[in-house]
Each structure stands twice: as structure tokens, then as C-alpha cells.
Design an enzyme around this catalytic site. Sequence first.
Site, PDB file in Angstrom:
ATOM      1  CG  ASN A   1      -2.315  -0.476   0.857  1.00 38.61           C
ATOM      2  OD1 ASN A   1      -2.643  -0.548  -0.331  1.00 38.61           O
ATOM      3  ND2 ASN A   1      -3.120  -0.800   1.854  1.00 38.61           N
TER       4      ASN A   1
ATOM      5  CG  HIS B   1      -7.522 -11.526  -5.625  1.00 37.84           C
ATOM      6  ND1 HIS B   1      -6.427 -11.504  -6.436  1.00 37.84           N
ATOM      7  CD2 HIS B   1      -7.662 -10.268  -5.140  1.00 37.84           C
ATOM      8  CE1 HIS B   1      -5.913 -10.282  -6.437  1.00 37.84           C
ATOM      9  NE2 HIS B   1      -6.644  -9.516  -5.669  1.00 37.84           N
TER      10      HIS B   1
ATOM     11  CG  ASP C   1      -5.100  -6.350  -7.989  1.00 40.22           C
ATOM     12  OD1 ASP C   1      -5.861  -5.409  -7.711  1.00 40.22           O
ATOM     13  OD2 ASP C   1      -4.722  -7.181  -7.142  1.00 40.22           O
ATOM     14  CG  ASP C   2      -2.951  -2.847  -7.637  1.00 39.16           C
ATOM     15  OD1 ASP C   2      -3.576  -1.858  -7.280  1.00 39.16           O
ATOM     16  OD2 ASP C   2      -3.111  -3.993  -7.145  1.00 39.16           O
TER      17      ASP C   2
HETATM   18 ZN   LIG Z   1      -7.521  -5.764  -6.303  1.00 37.51          ZN
END
Ligand SMILES: [Zn+2]
Length: 887
Positions: free
Chosen positions: A512, A729, A784-785
Amino acid sequence: MDAYALHLAMAALVGASVVAVSAYYMHRKTLSQLLDFARAVERDRDRGRGTAPGDEDDGLGRAALRHGQYGYRRKGPGYYRRGGGSASLPDVMTAVEVDEEDEAMAEEDVAMLKRPSPLMNGAFFTGAAAAEEEKRGLPIPAGLPRLQTVPEGNKKYVQTITDKIAGHANRAISPKSPVASASASAFESQEGSDEDDNMANDAKLDDAYLHTNGHLGENGKSLFQDLPDHIAGNGDPKSLTASSMIRSHSVSGDLHGVPPDPVAADILRKEPEQETFVRLKITPNEIPSPDEVEVYKIIQKCLELRERYVFREEVAPWEKEVITDPSTPKPNPNPFAYMLEQKTDHAFHMVDGVVHVYASKDSKDRLFPVADATTFFTDLHYILRVIALGNTRTLCHQRLDLLEQKFNLHLMLNADREFLAQKSAPHRDLYNVRKVDTHVHHSACMNQKHLLRFIKSKLRKEPDEVVIFRDGTYMTLKEVFESLDLTGYDLNVDLLDVHADKSTFHRFDKFNLKYNPCGQSRLREIFLKQDNLIQGRFLAELTKQVFSDLTASKYQMAEYRISIYGRKQSEWDQLASWIVNNELYSENVVWLIQIPRLYNVYKEMGIVTSFQNLLDNIFLPLFEVTVDPDSHPQLHVFLKQVVGLDLVDDESKPERRPTKHMPTPEQWTNVFNPAFSYYAYYCYANLYTLNKLRESKGMTTIKFRPHSGEAGDIDHLAATFLCANNIAHGINLRKSPVLQYLYYLSQIGLAMSPLSNNSLFLDYHRNPFPVFFRRGLNVSLSTDDPLQIHLTKEPLVEEYSIAASVWKLSSCDLCEIARNSVYQSGFSHALKSHWIGKNYYKRGPDGNDIHKTNVPHIRVEFREMIWRDEMQLVYLGKPIVPEEVDK
Ligand SMILES: [Zn+2]
């Protein structure tokens, strides 16, 4: 002798410079014109006016033009005449052939001029060969077209004996042969003109042509010269000597009679609908033992529980809107237009954490009731008990194993057929099937290089923009960077340091922190937040750039997840106005709302007093705007593009399993964060009620699609099995065969991100994705990222690419995964129809359109068949299997 001549010819060819050859060609051209003219005169004299060939009628100019182009062809017949001709080749035949060609050519003289290449090659060969042959006084082939006049019987002969030779020859002269076309323009002009007019001739060729696999490489030259052996002896197959056969075979390097592969054209002519399929007739242990029957009954109950909870629209989108126009859906010209919508009399208020809706203020009858918390947690405990039962686990494990083996067997038997079917689907391939990134967080949707470039450009172009209020002062962008002791020149991706690395594995907290560019929360606030001093202008600009990349890619879509924290009710209006004011809209994008599970943080900060506050802040504005759109017009407009609600945070944090009787949200005033399933239930229950209300008013609905099973306890997956439409996920399903089997039977969508897992919780090579895929779970690939994980400009393709390489997924597999992603996504019925076929909502092969999805019917039928068999078994022969996919 023949071989010697051939070598000489080849040597002449290779040795001659381009200038020399073209000089020769020019010479031949003139010569052939003269010869032809002489021949024409001669023919006229011979036959008289009645039999005059067509080309004379056209007038000399055009004839000369064509002859210039087709010099070598003209030379052929002329040559025969000159050399006395072959006994086996009557003159009439040549004359007729010339006429046919001329008629075809007369149509498009201009086009002809542009297509020298294939014939040029021929001209060179025959030109050089002619010189050689002339010395020996042997006839030279008049170019290949004459093969077209081979009588039926001989054609067969050519086809069977000289498969390859004929193939090379035909392909060489075939106007579509890519080798023969030297330049794009020549190729194009051929496409337009030749093919249609010469179709009749080509049709005759088909047999020989299609049974070849010859490639016209360097061998093409010699094969051209092999032709005389067969063609000059058109009427006499015996002229094909054994030695020439061997020679020609050795030229093509194939002495062992390997059966030829079907050529591309052959495949294209095959209808994909005629796919054949080796069906698996394996039904081991058809009659379940009494013990197994017990287990199946338990599984049935679990499936029924899910059906009781999960929200589905009363009327399916395909029943509401019938798509008749097959063309591309028109983009919404004004996605942010607000049309005044009538307020309704509905009244609502929170009761024990769940909104109750009434028809009016005075009404006592609750509309849209939903299961209460106690019921939910009771059912959750039932599921949790079931998944721990030994015999259930064993049976589910066996079933899953069998599913996997069935798929392996299917591939063994049908992979080639699937690939053939894909080849036969015109136009479509892996690159132009629609793929939806089903799980990507908006604040990390750009890649690191993109963010870096953006920061640099802002620092260069807007250094004096006041961007932040920190430590009691307003700071410009330049001052911010000075305070960090950084210049634009210093910045690089390494310094930006937003990428996940080995320090983030099993450290969600560190992961994070990577959202902070250069480790600085102030940079995150300036560039990656929408509620900052510049009202999220930078993030909006970045987002627009990402949108335009997506639009440019055309076949990639994304569902961006954007946060609502629940700290205050105004968050919704603020987010909506950010979207609307910055006109953040793309046909390739829809939104999901993600709710970070951060009650404990807000509680500690004193922002909220109880869990109920959080729920109020999240859900009350949604009910307000649904009852009276005028109360939050921007939010009303924005919600039309919101398709899902998500729950996010570190799942690996330890938590207590909820009991059947939990404190109500109002009573939840302690500093501890409630368990995942507690969050899940209250979000689900309020969303369910909201959706029922919205549906009753003809508004769009919002599906529950939380993160679940990325890490942490198995309860997360049990809770989402009951109440989620699909999840992100789900890798922890690998730990519970029963839940995995239940997810398979319910076909709950899993938006999996193996690269993200690799950075956080699970090494890539241990990821269960390939196993889930083989077993037939409804999986898609997502990023996702991208900011933290991907390196390239197309993160979704990167995800597919790595999965394909590491797990050896075939093109068919990838297209199936892409198709799944469209099903899982929240895009509109009209777009889904356009992307994957107008009958996409039908189960099985009826719903598949290989022309859109590039997924063979074989694959879809296999999946459907296996799933139905499994349902048959679980429901002990009495399954309720709908004809349509889930709404
Ligand atoms: Zn995610």
C-alpha cells in the site's frame, strides 16, 4: 542433361544483374510484340476473318499494351509456331486460351499495368530459360496458365503424382501468391481485379492447388523450369520421367511422402459450424453410493442457499432490450446529460444496519425484504461446517480431479480440431477478441512510466500551480519538489519507486505504501487523489490519457474500481462531480465502487462512532438519489456507469469468525474491525435492497463483486459464495475442494490476477489459475494494479502473455478466458451482444459466435456438456438447468 540445363538456367538467373535482366526484358518485350504482330498477321491469313481472335478487335494500341505486359505469354504461342509447335499441342488450344485471357484482361487494362510482379517473375525465368532452351531447340513453357487447360484425367494425374510441383507452379502464377507479389501496391491491385475475372480458371485448379503445402521459396525458380516436363506433355503423362520426379522431389526436400498439411485457403473454405468433436463418454461410477448421495444432497442445499441470497434481476436485460441492429452500438453522445426524473414516494430508513424501504411514509409494509443478519450467519456457519466434512471434501476433491482429467483428455483428442476451427474463423484472432480487465483499481490504472512522464510534464508546464496545503502553507508544484530536494531531471522510475518488489511479498502494508510516488504521501495526494486542492485535476487528466489508450486499443476494456470510504455522506457527490465535471467517460470503461474495510482506522481517528455510521455514509445517499434523482443529479448520472460494489483491504489480517448472533452495526462501537463476512453481509443486504428498488424504477443495478479469497480465512470465500455475483482473486479456493467445487457448479466468476498475487501472496508458479481453468471454473485474467505490477503499455495483454507463456495456454484457451471476462463484466447488454455475439446469453454452443469470440464451438460445447453432467450427478438425475446464463 535436363539437370544440367536447369543448373545453367539458375546460374544465369542468379548471376544476371537486375539491369541486365530488365534490359533483356525490354528487348524481349519489343521482340515479342513484333513476333506477336507477325503471328497475328499469319493467323489472319490462315483462318480468315471468321476465326479472328478477340484481341485484334480491340485495336492495336491496347493489344500492344497488353502484350507489353504479358510479353512472355505471347512469346509462348508465337514460339510454338516458330519452332513448329509440339505435336501434342494443337494450335486451336493455344488460340482459345489466348482468347479467354484476353477477354479477362480487356476488363482492366489499367489494373494490369500495376501488376507486374508475379508475371514479371515468370518473364524473367522464361526469359532466361528461353535463351538456354533456344540453344537446345527445346520448347519453352508458355507460362503456367496453360495448366488450366489440362483435361480432367490429366489434372488428376498432375495432382496425385506431382502434388508439390503442381502446387508450386500454381501458386507461383496464382495472383494471390504473396511471394509473387513484390510490392503492396501490386498485391492490392491483384486483389481487386484478377481474382474475380480468373475465378473460372482458378476453380478448375482448386483440387491441385488445395492439396499442396508447397512454399514458393528459392525452389520456386527451379520448379518453374520443371514444368515443361509435365505441361509440355499435356496430353501425354508419360513424358514425366522418373528422373524428373526424383529431381523435383529433391528440390522440394520431401522424399518421404509426408501427407501435406491443409493450406490456409483450404481451412478458410471450411465452415466452422461443421466442427467435429470427439465426445467424451466417460461416466465412471454412474450410480452414486448411499454415502455419496448424502454428500450430493448437502451440495444441493448449498447451491440452493446461494440462489436464495444472490441478487438477480427479475427481467433479464435481453428480455428488456432486443437487439435487432447488428451494427456497432452508437457511442453515447452525451453520457452526462441529466434528464429530470420523477421523485417517488418511497420512504426508507436503517433498521439494524439494513435499509428498509416502504411504498410511502405511512406504509407499514416493508418492500424488498432481505434475509436478516442472523439467518445469514447461520447459513454461513452451515457452509463452513459442510466444507470441513471429511467425506464431502473427499468427494469434491475427486470430482475436481476428474474434471481436470476430462479437460486434459479433451485437449488430447480435440486440440487440433479446435485450432483448425480457430483458423477457419475469418478475421478474428487473439488480438481482436474483446478482453475486459475485470479487476483493476483506478488509482493504479496507469503504469509507472506513464505516471513518471506525467509528473515530469506537469513539473515542466505548471510549476507555479498551487497544488497542496501542507504544514500550514500553500505550496506550488515547484515548491513541493524543492521541499523534497528533487528536480524533474532527477526523476526516474526507480526513484518513483511505485513498483512492487520482494519487500512487498506478504506485506500488504508495504504494498500500500507503494502508492506513494517517491515514498511521499504528498505526491500521492497531488497526483493520485481526486479530493485534493486542485480537485483531482491531475488524476482526471491522467485518467483521460489512460482512457484514450484504451480507446486506441479498441479491443480492451476495463472496469475501474474507485473508492468510497464511508467517512462522510458527501463523498458520493464529490466523486460524482469529479467524474461529471471532468467528463470521464469512455465506451471502453465502466466503474465499480470499492469500499476499503477501514472502520477501525476511522474509529480511532474519531471520524465515526459506530459501524452504523459507516453504513449510513455509504448507503443512504444511494437510496436518496434512487428515490429522488433530483436530490443528487450528478450522482444519478454517474450511477448509470457504476456496475458493481467491491470490498477491499488486506485479507490476511487476523479476524474473529462471526457468531450467529452478532452485535448490530449500531452496537458495534468498539475499536476492532468487524470480520470480512460482517462487512460482506451488510453491504450485500443494503445493495440487494437498493437494487430491488432501482429495478422497480427501471434504473440500472449494481452487482456485488468483492475481493475475496486473496488471503486470509476461508470464511471470506464461504460468505461470498452465498451473496456475491462474482469475486476478485479467489486463489484460496485451492485450499478448499468443497468451496472450489461449489464455485464451479455455480459458475461464479473469478477475476484472477496471478501477477498481482506473485507480488503479494502467492508465487506465480504456485498460482491455481491454470488448474481452475482446466477444471472449468469461470476464470478471467485481470491486472489489479498496473502501476505497481506491470511494465508495458498494455498491462492486460501483458497479463495474458505471461500466463500464456508460463502455463502454455493455447490461443483457444486465451480466447476462452477473454470471452469469460466479457461475461463477468458489467458492460451493457447491447455491448456484450456486439462483442461476443447476439445470442451470448444462451448457454452452451448456441450462445457462442466464433466469428466474434474466436472460441471454437467444440470448446464451449465441451464445457457445457461437462457442467451439465456434473449437475446431473449432483442433483441425482434431476437437475434444474436453465437455458440461459445468469442474469
Ligand atoms: Zn484488487
